[in-house]
Enzyme design. Sequence first.
Site, PDB file in Angstrom:
ATOM      1  N   GLU A  27      -1.823   3.328  -0.666  1.00  0.00           N
ATOM      2  CA  GLU A  27      -1.200   2.193   0.019  1.00  0.00           C
ATOM      3  C   GLU A  27       0.255   2.448   0.399  1.00  0.00           C
ATOM      4  OE1 GLU A  27      -3.071  -1.797  -1.903  1.00  0.00           O
ATOM      5  OE2 GLU A  27      -1.667  -0.709  -3.176  1.00  0.00           O
ATOM      6  N   GLU A  81       4.487 -10.403  -3.398  1.00  0.00           N
ATOM      7  CA  GLU A  81       5.372 -11.469  -3.868  1.00  0.00           C
ATOM      8  C   GLU A  81       6.816 -11.159  -3.467  1.00  0.00           C
ATOM      9  OE1 GLU A  81       2.863 -10.120  -5.445  1.00  0.00           O
ATOM     10  OE2 GLU A  81       1.917 -11.525  -6.852  1.00  0.00           O
ATOM     11  N   LYS A 107      -3.543 -10.422   2.453  1.00  0.00           N
ATOM     12  CA  LYS A 107      -3.682  -8.969   2.644  1.00  0.00           C
ATOM     13  C   LYS A 107      -4.969  -8.715   3.432  1.00  0.00           C
ATOM     14  CE  LYS A 107      -2.232  -6.093  -0.412  1.00  0.00           C
ATOM     15  NZ  LYS A 107      -1.989  -5.245  -1.596  1.00  0.00           N
TER      16      LYS A 107
END
Length: 126
Positions: A27, A81, A107
């Site tokens: 990621e 967050e 997401k």
Amino acid sequence: MTGARDTLELEVHDLEVQVLTGIYSEETHLPQPLRIDLTVLLDAPAHYAPDTPLSASKNYLDLKHAATDALATAGHFTLIEAVADHIAETLFLQDARVQRVKVKIVKLAIAEAGESIGITLVRHRR
């Protein structure tokens, strides 16, 4: 009802933004697609006349900027967050009238069957 104050909620929904975020190695090197919704609570004047200038409200483009251009220059976020926090702080710094910021982030890359997976963060001016 005494003590109640008038407020205005500005909303921008369904912004799709590419953001460097994630904790796993697969990621962290590529931006991920996020869908961002913003709701910003402002103190409102007692009345909006037909000729009330924009300065009595807030430009919607300021909200969009906080979730797009301002994120693009911030680097990598481990958690979404932190993405939401960065957006809220940007909006608080932009305008002293902003009293509350609600940021919903979905997401998009992890949805398998069209579900929405994400968070909602609400920050109040301190």
